[in-house]
Design a protein around this motif. Structure first.
Motif, PDB file in Angstrom:
ATOM      1  N   ASN A 128      15.240  10.797   7.016  1.00 29.79           N
ATOM      2  CA  ASN A 128      14.034  10.321   7.677  1.00 29.79           C
ATOM      3  C   ASN A 128      13.998   8.759   7.555  1.00 29.79           C
ATOM      4  OD1 ASN A 128      13.239  12.802   8.417  1.00 29.79           O
ATOM      5  ND2 ASN A 128      11.735  13.076   7.007  1.00 29.79           N
ATOM      6  N   TYR A 129      14.217   8.275   6.423  1.00 24.73           N
ATOM      7  CA  TYR A 129      14.429   6.875   5.947  1.00 24.73           C
ATOM      8  C   TYR A 129      15.337   6.131   6.975  1.00 24.73           C
ATOM      9  CZ  TYR A 129      14.885   2.339   3.968  1.00 24.73           C
ATOM     10  OH  TYR A 129      15.234   1.113   3.660  1.00 24.73           O
ATOM     11  N   ASN A 130      16.721   6.823   6.984  1.00 27.46           N
ATOM     12  CA  ASN A 130      17.754   6.172   7.532  1.00 27.46           C
ATOM     13  C   ASN A 130      17.413   6.151   9.184  1.00 27.46           C
ATOM     14  OD1 ASN A 130      19.111   5.748   5.150  1.00 27.46           O
ATOM     15  ND2 ASN A 130      20.175   7.658   5.192  1.00 27.46           N
ATOM     16  N   ARG A 131      16.847   7.147   9.733  1.00 23.61           N
ATOM     17  CA  ARG A 131      16.478   7.148  11.123  1.00 23.61           C
ATOM     18  C   ARG A 131      15.448   6.197  11.534  1.00 23.61           C
ATOM     19  NH1 ARG A 131      17.194  13.098  10.681  1.00 23.61           N
ATOM     20  NH2 ARG A 131      15.045  13.036  10.075  1.00 23.61           N
ATOM     21  N   ALA A 132      14.442   6.045  10.525  1.00 22.53           N
ATOM     22  CA  ALA A 132      13.336   5.245  10.957  1.00 22.53           C
ATOM     23  C   ALA A 132      13.865   3.744  10.817  1.00 22.53           C
ATOM     24  CB  ALA A 132      12.269   5.389   9.945  1.00 22.53           C
ATOM     25  N   VAL A 133      14.783   3.463  10.034  1.00 26.18           N
ATOM     26  CA  VAL A 133      15.085   1.880   9.882  1.00 26.18           C
ATOM     27  C   VAL A 133      15.673   1.324  11.266  1.00 26.18           C
ATOM     28  CG1 VAL A 133      16.562   0.210   8.839  1.00 26.18           C
ATOM     29  CG2 VAL A 133      15.688   1.722   7.308  1.00 26.18           C
ATOM     30  N   PRO A 134      16.612   1.900  11.961  1.00 21.83           N
ATOM     31  CA  PRO A 134      17.034   1.424  13.194  1.00 21.83           C
ATOM     32  C   PRO A 134      15.905   1.437  14.359  1.00 21.83           C
ATOM     33  CG  PRO A 134      18.171   3.507  12.938  1.00 21.83           C
ATOM     34  CD  PRO A 134      17.363   2.889  11.655  1.00 21.83           C
ATOM     35  N   LEU A 135      14.854   2.578  14.143  1.00 23.06           N
ATOM     36  CA  LEU A 135      14.357   2.722  15.381  1.00 23.06           C
ATOM     37  C   LEU A 135      13.024   1.601  15.142  1.00 23.06           C
ATOM     38  CD1 LEU A 135      13.489   6.559  15.241  1.00 23.06           C
ATOM     39  CD2 LEU A 135      14.440   5.117  17.086  1.00 23.06           C
ATOM     40  N   ALA A 136      12.922   1.159  14.062  1.00 20.20           N
ATOM     41  CA  ALA A 136      11.802  -0.079  13.704  1.00 20.20           C
ATOM     42  C   ALA A 136      12.349  -1.400  13.937  1.00 20.20           C
ATOM     43  CB  ALA A 136      11.180   0.155  12.223  1.00 20.20           C
ATOM     44  N   ALA A 137      13.702  -1.181  14.141  1.00 24.40           N
ATOM     45  CA  ALA A 137      14.309  -2.684  14.435  1.00 24.40           C
ATOM     46  C   ALA A 137      13.960  -2.931  15.824  1.00 24.40           C
ATOM     47  CB  ALA A 137      15.775  -2.743  13.955  1.00 24.40           C
ATOM     48  N   ILE A 138      14.018  -1.746  16.657  1.00 22.37           N
ATOM     49  CA  ILE A 138      13.759  -2.054  18.303  1.00 22.37           C
ATOM     50  C   ILE A 138      12.449  -1.573  18.507  1.00 22.37           C
ATOM     51  CG2 ILE A 138      16.354  -1.451  18.572  1.00 22.37           C
ATOM     52  CD1 ILE A 138      15.323   1.492  19.511  1.00 22.37           C
ATOM     53  N   ASP A 139      11.600  -1.766  17.538  1.00 19.03           N
ATOM     54  CA  ASP A 139       9.863  -1.538  18.026  1.00 19.03           C
ATOM     55  C   ASP A 139       9.918  -0.059  18.567  1.00 19.03           C
ATOM     56  OD1 ASP A 139       9.421  -3.913  16.702  1.00 19.03           O
ATOM     57  OD2 ASP A 139       9.530  -4.829  18.736  1.00 19.03           O
ATOM     58  N   ALA A 140      10.787   0.783  18.127  1.00 16.27           N
ATOM     59  CA  ALA A 140      10.394   2.415  18.521  1.00 16.27           C
ATOM     60  C   ALA A 140       9.198   3.009  17.856  1.00 16.27           C
ATOM     61  CB  ALA A 140      11.863   3.085  18.662  1.00 16.27           C
ATOM     62  N   ILE A 141       9.081   2.601  16.693  1.00 19.75           N
ATOM     63  CA  ILE A 141       8.000   2.999  15.746  1.00 19.75           C
ATOM     64  C   ILE A 141       7.451   1.893  15.306  1.00 19.75           C
ATOM     65  CG2 ILE A 141       9.348   5.414  14.948  1.00 19.75           C
ATOM     66  CD1 ILE A 141      10.033   4.105  12.388  1.00 19.75           C
ATOM     67  N   SER A 142       6.195   2.227  14.580  1.00 17.31           N
ATOM     68  CA  SER A 142       5.440   1.104  14.113  1.00 17.31           C
ATOM     69  C   SER A 142       5.925   0.669  12.597  1.00 17.31           C
ATOM     70  CB  SER A 142       4.006   1.476  14.059  1.00 17.31           C
ATOM     71  OG  SER A 142       3.853   2.589  13.231  1.00 17.31           O
ATOM     72  N   GLN A 143       5.518  -0.209  12.049  1.00 16.62           N
ATOM     73  CA  GLN A 143       5.933  -0.902  10.859  1.00 16.62           C
ATOM     74  C   GLN A 143       5.218   0.010   9.742  1.00 16.62           C
ATOM     75  OE1 GLN A 143       7.883  -3.143   9.934  1.00 16.62           O
ATOM     76  NE2 GLN A 143       7.947  -2.628   7.736  1.00 16.62           N
ATOM     77  N   ALA A 144       3.939   0.395  10.157  1.00 15.61           N
ATOM     78  CA  ALA A 144       3.388   1.606   9.027  1.00 15.61           C
ATOM     79  C   ALA A 144       4.301   2.733   9.147  1.00 15.61           C
ATOM     80  CB  ALA A 144       2.002   1.677   9.775  1.00 15.61           C
ATOM     81  N   GLN A 145       4.805   3.286  10.133  1.00 14.40           N
ATOM     82  CA  GLN A 145       5.451   4.555  10.096  1.00 14.40           C
ATOM     83  C   GLN A 145       6.933   4.307   9.060  1.00 14.40           C
ATOM     84  OE1 GLN A 145       5.659   5.275  14.261  1.00 14.40           O
ATOM     85  NE2 GLN A 145       4.756   7.236  14.113  1.00 14.40           N
ATOM     86  N   LEU A 146       7.140   3.199   9.357  1.00 12.38           N
ATOM     87  CA  LEU A 146       8.503   2.699   8.660  1.00 12.38           C
ATOM     88  C   LEU A 146       8.147   2.802   7.347  1.00 12.38           C
ATOM     89  CD1 LEU A 146      11.592   1.941   8.244  1.00 12.38           C
ATOM     90  CD2 LEU A 146      10.798  -0.267   8.692  1.00 12.38           C
ATOM     91  N   ASP A 147       7.003   2.186   6.759  1.00 11.90           N
ATOM     92  CA  ASP A 147       6.530   1.946   5.493  1.00 11.90           C
ATOM     93  C   ASP A 147       6.431   3.586   4.566  1.00 11.90           C
ATOM     94  OD1 ASP A 147       6.740  -0.675   5.455  1.00 11.90           O
ATOM     95  OD2 ASP A 147       4.390  -1.084   6.027  1.00 11.90           O
ATOM     96  N   GLN A 148       5.802   4.215   5.560  1.00 12.47           N
ATOM     97  CA  GLN A 148       5.437   5.786   5.357  1.00 12.47           C
ATOM     98  C   GLN A 148       6.822   6.308   4.824  1.00 12.47           C
ATOM     99  OE1 GLN A 148       3.528   7.998   8.010  1.00 12.47           O
ATOM    100  NE2 GLN A 148       3.333  10.089   6.614  1.00 12.47           N
ATOM    101  N   TYR A 149       7.740   6.420   5.630  1.00  9.47           N
ATOM    102  CA  TYR A 149       9.206   6.779   5.396  1.00  9.47           C
ATOM    103  C   TYR A 149       9.982   6.220   4.134  1.00  9.47           C
ATOM    104  CZ  TYR A 149       9.068   9.223   9.863  1.00  9.47           C
ATOM    105  OH  TYR A 149       8.717   9.998  11.060  1.00  9.47           O
ATOM    106  N   THR A 150       9.668   5.005   4.076  1.00  9.98           N
ATOM    107  CA  THR A 150      10.159   4.356   2.904  1.00  9.98           C
ATOM    108  C   THR A 150       9.586   4.787   1.448  1.00  9.98           C
ATOM    109  OG1 THR A 150      10.523   2.279   4.041  1.00  9.98           O
ATOM    110  CG2 THR A 150      10.593   2.155   1.644  1.00  9.98           C
ATOM    111  N   ALA A 151       8.320   4.950   1.670  1.00  7.91           N
ATOM    112  CA  ALA A 151       7.648   5.414   0.497  1.00  7.91           C
ATOM    113  C   ALA A 151       7.837   7.124   0.035  1.00  7.91           C
ATOM    114  CB  ALA A 151       5.962   5.344   0.557  1.00  7.91           C
ATOM    115  N   GLN A 152       7.770   7.677   1.096  1.00  9.68           N
ATOM    116  CA  GLN A 152       8.442   9.220   1.074  1.00  9.68           C
ATOM    117  C   GLN A 152      10.035   9.324   0.390  1.00  9.68           C
ATOM    118  OE1 GLN A 152       7.834  11.030   4.606  1.00  9.68           O
ATOM    119  NE2 GLN A 152       5.835  11.079   4.465  1.00  9.68           N
TER     120      GLN A 152
END
Length: 217
Positions: A117-141
């Motif tokens: 989930n974290y590895n998928r969220a990182v590139p999505l966050a780079a293109i603003d496909a997901i919010s920074q809050a969602q990326l922080d959540q995946y990072t914490a998990q």
């Protein structure tokens, strides 16, 4: 009246004694042989009461509690370092170890999912496909999953140690003393049999001598 002088004839009488000299005894001459003189130290020997004690004593104490399942020595007999002398029923400890293994496998599986989930969220966050809050959540998990794996691994190591502790080996070479615990007794920390026996190394002994002060000085 006239006085008459009457002459007296004094005839000296000599009494002579005949003394014959005594013959002196004649002895044989004494022969004296020379002796060489040597100097030696004279040791003053005294007897005292003493007691002997070993320099090394190992106290045998179980690290885990459980029912004693085997006693593998004879009282007063020599034992070698590493020799098994007691065994404790380890069925409970083995069950805890299996549970720890299962918990570790579950933690690893969750860590894999969190990593994906974290590895998928990182590139999505780079293109603003997901919010920074969602990326922080995946990072914490993901980080929490990693910490859970480390904790599960430590729990498994502890459980494995508990199983190892159910086999008690001699820590030194020596003569093992009598044990008051019998097979079937509940032994271990906090029990009546917190100490099972002791091993005395008699390779070297210490002598305690009681010397009276009058003789010591």
């Amino acid at each position: 009246m006239k006085t008459k002088v009457i002459p007296l004839l004094i005839i000296p009488i000599f009494i002579g004694s005949c003394i014959r000299p005594s013959k002196q005894s004649i002895h044989e001459p004494i022969v004296v042989e020379p002796v060489a003189v040597t100097v030696e130290n004279v040791v003053a020997r005294q007897s005292f009461i003493s007691s002997l004690s070993p320099n090394y004593i190992a106290i045998v104490q179980p690290r885990v509690a459980g029912y004693l399942s085997a006693k593998m020595f004879e009282n007063g007999m020599p034992v070698k370092r590493g020799q098994t002398i007691f065994k404790i029923d380890n069925r409970r400890q083995r069950a805890d170890m299996l549970a720890a293994k299962a918990a570790l496998e579950s933690a690893r599986a969750q860590a894999v999912e969190a990593a994906n989930n974290y590895n998928r969220a990182v590139p999505l966050a780079a293109i603003d496909a997901i919010s920074q809050a969602q990326l922080d959540q995946y990072t914490a998990q993901y980080r929490a999953a990693q910490a859970t794996v480390q904790s599960a691994e430590q729990n498994l190591r502890n459980a494995e140690l508990e199983v190892e502790y159910t086999t008690i080996n001699a820590s030194i070479n020596g003569v093992i003393s009598t044990s008051e615990a019998y097979v079937g007794d509940y032994v271990g920390p906090g029990t009546k049999f917190a100490t099972l026996t002791k091993i005395e190394n008699i390779d070297t002994l210490c002598a305690d001598v009681a010397i009276p002060v009058s003789q010591y000085l």
